[in-house]
Design an enzyme around this catalytic site. Structure first.
Site, PDB file in Angstrom:
ATOM      1  N   LYS A   9      -4.167  43.236  -7.980  1.00  0.00           N
ATOM      2  CA  LYS A   9      -5.586  43.574  -8.047  1.00  0.00           C
ATOM      3  C   LYS A   9      -6.400  42.700  -7.084  1.00  0.00           C
ATOM      4  O   LYS A   9      -5.873  41.726  -6.535  1.00  0.00           O
ATOM      5  CB  LYS A   9      -6.062  43.414  -9.503  1.00  0.00           C
ATOM      6  CG  LYS A   9      -5.376  44.386 -10.483  1.00  0.00           C
ATOM      7  CD  LYS A   9      -5.957  44.263 -11.890  1.00  0.00           C
ATOM      8  CE  LYS A   9      -5.288  45.231 -12.843  1.00  0.00           C
ATOM      9  NZ  LYS A   9      -5.878  45.157 -14.210  1.00  0.00           N
ATOM     10  N   TYR A  49      -7.712  55.091 -13.670  1.00  0.00           N
ATOM     11  CA  TYR A  49      -8.043  54.543 -14.980  1.00  0.00           C
ATOM     12  C   TYR A  49      -8.661  55.603 -15.906  1.00  0.00           C
ATOM     13  O   TYR A  49      -9.391  55.266 -16.831  1.00  0.00           O
ATOM     14  CB  TYR A  49      -8.980  53.350 -14.827  1.00  0.00           C
ATOM     15  CG  TYR A  49      -8.266  52.053 -14.465  1.00  0.00           C
ATOM     16  CD1 TYR A  49      -7.189  51.601 -15.232  1.00  0.00           C
ATOM     17  CD2 TYR A  49      -8.663  51.269 -13.396  1.00  0.00           C
ATOM     18  CE1 TYR A  49      -6.537  50.418 -14.928  1.00  0.00           C
ATOM     19  CE2 TYR A  49      -8.009  50.081 -13.077  1.00  0.00           C
ATOM     20  CZ  TYR A  49      -6.944  49.666 -13.855  1.00  0.00           C
ATOM     21  OH  TYR A  49      -6.302  48.485 -13.554  1.00  0.00           O
ATOM     22  N   ASN A 112      -7.121  40.214 -14.335  1.00  0.00           N
ATOM     23  CA  ASN A 112      -5.781  39.840 -14.793  1.00  0.00           C
ATOM     24  C   ASN A 112      -4.701  40.068 -13.740  1.00  0.00           C
ATOM     25  O   ASN A 112      -3.538  40.290 -14.057  1.00  0.00           O
ATOM     26  CB  ASN A 112      -5.454  40.505 -16.133  1.00  0.00           C
ATOM     27  CG  ASN A 112      -5.528  42.020 -16.066  1.00  0.00           C
ATOM     28  OD1 ASN A 112      -5.754  42.587 -15.000  1.00  0.00           O
ATOM     29  ND2 ASN A 112      -5.304  42.671 -17.184  1.00  0.00           N
ATOM     30  N   HIS A 115      -1.511  45.067 -11.960  1.00  0.00           N
ATOM     31  CA  HIS A 115      -1.385  46.280 -12.756  1.00  0.00           C
ATOM     32  C   HIS A 115       0.057  46.774 -12.697  1.00  0.00           C
ATOM     33  O   HIS A 115       0.695  46.676 -11.668  1.00  0.00           O
ATOM     34  CB  HIS A 115      -2.286  47.406 -12.231  1.00  0.00           C
ATOM     35  CG  HIS A 115      -1.898  48.764 -12.751  1.00  0.00           C
ATOM     36  ND1 HIS A 115      -2.301  49.218 -13.986  1.00  0.00           N
ATOM     37  CD2 HIS A 115      -1.092  49.728 -12.243  1.00  0.00           C
ATOM     38  CE1 HIS A 115      -1.762  50.420 -14.198  1.00  0.00           C
ATOM     39  NE2 HIS A 115      -1.029  50.753 -13.148  1.00  0.00           N
ATOM     40  N   GLU A 126       0.890  57.735 -11.303  1.00  0.00           N
ATOM     41  CA  GLU A 126       0.247  56.713 -10.464  1.00  0.00           C
ATOM     42  C   GLU A 126       0.900  56.625  -9.084  1.00  0.00           C
ATOM     43  O   GLU A 126       0.207  56.456  -8.077  1.00  0.00           O
ATOM     44  CB  GLU A 126       0.285  55.363 -11.196  1.00  0.00           C
ATOM     45  CG  GLU A 126      -0.608  55.376 -12.431  1.00  0.00           C
ATOM     46  CD  GLU A 126      -0.404  54.196 -13.372  1.00  0.00           C
ATOM     47  OE1 GLU A 126       0.410  53.302 -13.066  1.00  0.00           O
ATOM     48  OE2 GLU A 126      -1.072  54.171 -14.429  1.00  0.00           O
TER      49      GLU A 126
END
Ligand code: ATP
Ligand code: MG
Length: 137
Positions: A9, A49, A112, A115, A126
């Site tokens: 990310k 998402y 975080n 992913h 994805e």
């Protein structure tokens, strides 16, 4: 062979963690089948998402994932979907075990670091969202 979608990310790219994260999957024995540094268009972020559309943090999530370059990857290997999730650690870095990517590098649930697809269906979805056929080996 099973494949999964893994993405460093914007916080992880900005903090120069791409190399460490790639190394972990290489060292584990997984095979890199696709990779690129990219900015995520808002429309793609909202699709990616989509399952969180109704959540209170959806806007924040889309803003964050589109805020800077991400490093998108396809990894291949036996049981790679579940194993990669274990290597990433829990969603909230405060609960992630030391030795996991989020446990070692993350502090807050919003940022975080990484992913990873959570199931075979999401992995396929994805990978198709982020990579075309010519970009995969
Ligand atoms: P990811 O899909 O990014 O791999 P995940 O599958 O572990 O993470 P999800 O439940 O899919 O977790 O949530 C997607 C992302 O939304 C999380 O990685 C996190 O950054 C963010 N998120 C989840 N819960 C919260 C929350 N309560 N507040 C803010 N952000 C959250
Ligand atoms: Mg998820």
């Amino acid at each position: 062979m099973e494949k999964t979608f893994i993405m460093v990310k914007p916080d992880g790219v900005q903090r120069n963690l791409v190399g460490d994260i790639v190394s972990r999957f290489e060292n584990k024995g997984f095979k890199l089948a696709g990779a690129k540094l990219m900015m995520i268009p808002t429309e793609l972020a909202e699709k990616h998402y989509g399952e969180h559309k109704e959540k209170p943090f959806f806007g924040e999530l889309v803003d964050f994932i589109t805020s800077g370059p991400v490093f998108a990857m396809v990894w291949e290997g036996e049981n790679v979907i579940a194993t990669a999730r274990q290597m990433m650690g829990k969603t909230n870095p405060a609960e992630a075990m030391p030795g996991t990517i989020r446990g070692d590098f993350g502090l807050t649930v919003g940022k975080n670091v990484v992913h990873g697809s959570d199931a075979p269906e999401s992995a396929e979805r994805e990978i198709q969202l982020f990579f075309n056929q010519e970009e995969q080996v």
